[in-house]
Enzyme design. Structure first.
Site, PDB file in Angstrom:
ATOM      1  N   TYR A  32       0.818  -1.210   0.000  1.00 32.38           N
ATOM      2  CA  TYR A  32       0.000   0.000   0.000  1.00 32.38           C
ATOM      3  C   TYR A  32       0.847   1.252   0.000  1.00 32.38           C
ATOM      4  O   TYR A  32       2.066   1.190   0.172  1.00 32.38           O
ATOM      5  CB  TYR A  32      -0.963  -0.008   1.198  1.00 32.38           C
ATOM      6  CG  TYR A  32      -0.322   0.330   2.534  1.00 32.38           C
ATOM      7  CD1 TYR A  32       0.532  -0.563   3.182  1.00 32.38           C
ATOM      8  CD2 TYR A  32      -0.560   1.553   3.148  1.00 32.38           C
ATOM      9  CE1 TYR A  32       1.106  -0.240   4.407  1.00 32.38           C
ATOM     10  CE2 TYR A  32       0.005   1.887   4.376  1.00 32.38           C
ATOM     11  CZ  TYR A  32       0.847   0.985   4.998  1.00 32.38           C
ATOM     12  OH  TYR A  32       1.424   1.298   6.204  1.00 32.38           O
ATOM     13  N   ARG A  51       8.075   4.107  -4.832  1.00 28.69           N
ATOM     14  CA  ARG A  51       8.117   3.172  -3.691  1.00 28.69           C
ATOM     15  C   ARG A  51       7.093   2.056  -3.868  1.00 28.69           C
ATOM     16  O   ARG A  51       7.380   0.895  -3.552  1.00 28.69           O
ATOM     17  CB  ARG A  51       7.892   3.936  -2.383  1.00 28.69           C
ATOM     18  CG  ARG A  51       8.074   3.063  -1.158  1.00 28.69           C
ATOM     19  CD  ARG A  51       8.020   3.845   0.132  1.00 28.69           C
ATOM     20  NE  ARG A  51       6.717   4.425   0.377  1.00 28.69           N
ATOM     21  CZ  ARG A  51       6.431   5.258   1.388  1.00 28.69           C
ATOM     22  NH1 ARG A  51       7.382   5.606   2.242  1.00 28.69           N
ATOM     23  NH2 ARG A  51       5.220   5.743   1.546  1.00 28.69           N
ATOM     24  N   ARG A  99      -7.068 -20.812  -1.603  1.00 30.85           N
ATOM     25  CA  ARG A  99      -6.077 -20.612  -0.546  1.00 30.85           C
ATOM     26  C   ARG A  99      -4.916 -21.593  -0.657  1.00 30.85           C
ATOM     27  O   ARG A  99      -5.100 -22.810  -0.522  1.00 30.85           O
ATOM     28  CB  ARG A  99      -6.712 -20.719   0.846  1.00 30.85           C
ATOM     29  CG  ARG A  99      -5.703 -20.357   1.940  1.00 30.85           C
ATOM     30  CD  ARG A  99      -6.256 -20.481   3.341  1.00 30.85           C
ATOM     31  NE  ARG A  99      -5.235 -20.081   4.308  1.00 30.85           N
ATOM     32  CZ  ARG A  99      -4.241 -20.884   4.730  1.00 30.85           C
ATOM     33  NH1 ARG A  99      -4.155 -22.123   4.288  1.00 30.85           N
ATOM     34  NH2 ARG A  99      -3.340 -20.432   5.584  1.00 30.85           N
ATOM     35  N   HIS A 101      -0.402 -21.288  -0.042  1.00 28.47           N
ATOM     36  CA  HIS A 101       0.705 -20.357   0.188  1.00 28.47           C
ATOM     37  C   HIS A 101       1.443 -20.028  -1.109  1.00 28.47           C
ATOM     38  O   HIS A 101       1.914 -18.915  -1.298  1.00 28.47           O
ATOM     39  CB  HIS A 101       1.688 -20.931   1.215  1.00 28.47           C
ATOM     40  CG  HIS A 101       1.167 -20.897   2.626  1.00 28.47           C
ATOM     41  ND1 HIS A 101       0.110 -21.669   3.042  1.00 28.47           N
ATOM     42  CD2 HIS A 101       1.535 -20.175   3.701  1.00 28.47           C
ATOM     43  CE1 HIS A 101      -0.134 -21.426   4.314  1.00 28.47           C
ATOM     44  NE2 HIS A 101       0.720 -20.512   4.744  1.00 28.47           N
ATOM     45  N   LYS A 146       6.390  -1.749   1.869  1.00 27.07           N
ATOM     46  CA  LYS A 146       5.214  -1.176   2.535  1.00 27.07           C
ATOM     47  C   LYS A 146       4.078  -2.193   2.412  1.00 27.07           C
ATOM     48  O   LYS A 146       3.162  -2.058   1.568  1.00 27.07           O
ATOM     49  CB  LYS A 146       4.865   0.193   1.937  1.00 27.07           C
ATOM     50  CG  LYS A 146       4.030   1.058   2.881  1.00 27.07           C
ATOM     51  CD  LYS A 146       4.100   2.514   2.516  1.00 27.07           C
ATOM     52  CE  LYS A 146       3.110   3.373   3.276  1.00 27.07           C
ATOM     53  NZ  LYS A 146       3.281   3.432   4.722  1.00 27.07           N
ATOM     54  N   GLU A 178      12.915   3.160  13.617  1.00 26.81           N
ATOM     55  CA  GLU A 178      11.840   4.060  13.189  1.00 26.81           C
ATOM     56  C   GLU A 178      10.699   3.917  14.176  1.00 26.81           C
ATOM     57  O   GLU A 178      10.841   3.232  15.197  1.00 26.81           O
ATOM     58  CB  GLU A 178      11.397   3.743  11.758  1.00 26.81           C
ATOM     59  CG  GLU A 178      10.834   2.343  11.557  1.00 26.81           C
ATOM     60  CD  GLU A 178      10.290   2.109  10.134  1.00 26.81           C
ATOM     61  OE1 GLU A 178      10.055   3.067   9.397  1.00 26.81           O
ATOM     62  OE2 GLU A 178      10.078   0.933   9.802  1.00 26.81           O
ATOM     63  N   LEU A 202      11.167   1.627   6.744  1.00 25.31           N
ATOM     64  CA  LEU A 202      10.509   2.069   5.525  1.00 25.31           C
ATOM     65  C   LEU A 202      11.225   3.309   4.993  1.00 25.31           C
ATOM     66  O   LEU A 202      11.483   4.240   5.769  1.00 25.31           O
ATOM     67  CB  LEU A 202       9.044   2.405   5.824  1.00 25.31           C
ATOM     68  CG  LEU A 202       8.224   2.701   4.580  1.00 25.31           C
ATOM     69  CD1 LEU A 202       7.846   1.406   3.872  1.00 25.31           C
ATOM     70  CD2 LEU A 202       6.981   3.499   4.913  1.00 25.31           C
TER      71      LEU A 202
HETATM   72  N1  PDD Z   1       2.885   5.125   7.473  1.00 26.66           N
HETATM   73  N2  PDD Z   1       7.665   3.972   8.733  1.00 26.66           N
HETATM   74  C1  PDD Z   1       6.516   3.283   8.843  1.00 26.66           C
HETATM   75  C2  PDD Z   1       6.563   1.940   9.470  1.00 26.66           C
HETATM   76  C3  PDD Z   1       5.310   3.821   8.363  1.00 26.66           C
HETATM   77  O1  PDD Z   1       4.182   3.116   8.449  1.00 26.66           O
HETATM   78  C4  PDD Z   1       5.314   5.127   7.790  1.00 26.66           C
HETATM   79  C5  PDD Z   1       4.080   5.786   7.269  1.00 26.66           C
HETATM   80  C6  PDD Z   1       6.535   5.822   7.709  1.00 26.66           C
HETATM   81  C7  PDD Z   1       6.641   7.203   7.097  1.00 26.66           C
HETATM   82  O2  PDD Z   1       6.644   7.140   5.692  1.00 26.66           O
HETATM   83  P1  PDD Z   1       6.076   8.340   4.807  1.00 26.66           P
HETATM   84  O3  PDD Z   1       6.831   9.547   5.182  1.00 26.66           O
HETATM   85  O4  PDD Z   1       6.339   7.912   3.418  1.00 26.66           O
HETATM   86  O5  PDD Z   1       4.603   8.483   5.117  1.00 26.66           O
HETATM   87  C8  PDD Z   1       7.690   5.208   8.171  1.00 26.66           C
HETATM   88  C9  PDD Z   1       1.652   5.559   6.860  1.00 26.66           C
HETATM   89  C10 PDD Z   1       1.371   7.021   6.928  1.00 26.66           C
HETATM   90  C11 PDD Z   1       0.517   4.675   7.332  1.00 26.66           C
HETATM   91  O6  PDD Z   1       0.754   3.484   7.420  1.00 26.66           O
HETATM   92  O7  PDD Z   1      -0.601   5.171   7.540  1.00 26.66           O
END
Ligand code: PDD
Length: 286
Positions: A32, A51, A99, A101, A146, A178, A202
């Protein structure tokens, strides 16, 4: 009611349905993006799409759209939701399949997008900052993807909330990586520091813009590991994301960060960030 996009259709959210055998539902098999929209225009759209393409390639989901098609989809969805400032959520799953894997030979990805309100950081937070906790990073080894399978992130954020904090700063092998849903910055010995990109975090779009703004405005900054112990002596700590932007952490694990209020580097960077956004919204409009 908000209008969402699902597999080629624009329809009210309540009418959008996904088959129960969708691998997103069964396995959390999907990726996502969350893209902020200012004045009706997606911010840093190319960076978010790059990304997304990387996440898709990493999990071997075929790319469902080219850049121009994404742009058209976003424009139409934003217009149908009244434009302005929004948070655009985009999700691609491997789609429905029996279903198993093993990856289906011929997947039909499910593409879903919706718009949510984008609320500016409350003045109270900008003036007082937030409380955070540190927590062992319980996630997997590919945090640069992501992925929609966010159970560890959900549990980590809840741990923070249960402790009366707003975010959990994650620690792996003694290093701060993070936040549960944000990137991490700390001002250490006067230098703005954020951990280098890699599988432990991320590659945040907000993070990259902050580094760019620091570089262009002669704010000392670098990418370097942040040992957990350095968080105790850091003069400032921030968490950053597309929806919350730059959020100062003023209490960590019950201790004051710096002078327990948002620091001068935050105030400068926040002003630069807001100016950059305002310029984007006015030039995109023109
Ligand atoms: N999340 N690290 C993680 C684990 C995140 O889920 C996010 C953002 C970031 C920041 O990335 P960016 O600057 O590209 O938004 C870092 C989004 C906002 C969410 O899951 O809602």
């Amino acid at each position: 009611m908000s209008i969402v996009y699902l597999n080629g259709q624009y329809l009210p959210a309540a009418e959008a349905c996904v088959p129960v055998l969708d691998r997103g539902f069964i396995f959390g098999d999907g990726v996502y993006e969350v893209i902020p929209v200012f004045g009706g225009h997606p911010f840093r759209c190319d960076e978010h799409l790059a990304r997304l393409e990387n996440s898709l390639a990493e999990v071997r989901i075929p790319r469902p759209c080219e850049r121009a098609e994404w742009s058209q989809l976003f424009s139409r969805l934003i217009a149908q939701n009244g434009g302005g400032d929004l948070s655009l959520y985009l999700q691609v799953t491997r789609g429905p399949a029996a279903r198993d894997h093993a990856l289906p030979a011929h997947p039909t990805p499910t593409v879903f997008a919706m718009c949510n309100p984008l609320r500016p950081l409350p003045t109270t937070v900008r003036e007082a900052g937030i409380t955070a906790i540190t927590h062992e990073d319980i996630r997997w080894a590919r945090c640069h993807i992501k992925a929609i399978s966010l159970l560890p992130n959900v549990l980590l954020r809840q741990e923070a909330l249960d402790a009366g904090a707003a975010e959990a700063i994650l620690i792996r092998d003694g290093m701060a990586t993070e936040g549960a849903a944000s990137n991490l910055f700390a001002v250490i010995d006067g230098v703005l520091t954020t951990p280098p990109k890699g599988p432990r975090l991320l590659p945040g779009i907000t993070r990259d813009l902050i580094l760019e703004l620091a570089h262009d405005n002669d704010i000392p900054a670098h990418e370097a590991e942040i040992p957990q112990a350095a968080l105790v002596t850091a003069s400032e700590i921030w968490v950053t994301s597309s929806t919350r932007e730059i959020v100062p952490v003023t209490t960590l694990d019950g201790r004051a960060v710096g002078e327990a209020r948002p620091g001068p580097v935050f105030r400068r960077m926040d002003a630069l960030y807001q100016a950059y956004k305002a310029n984007f919204a006015s030039t995109a409009q023109a």
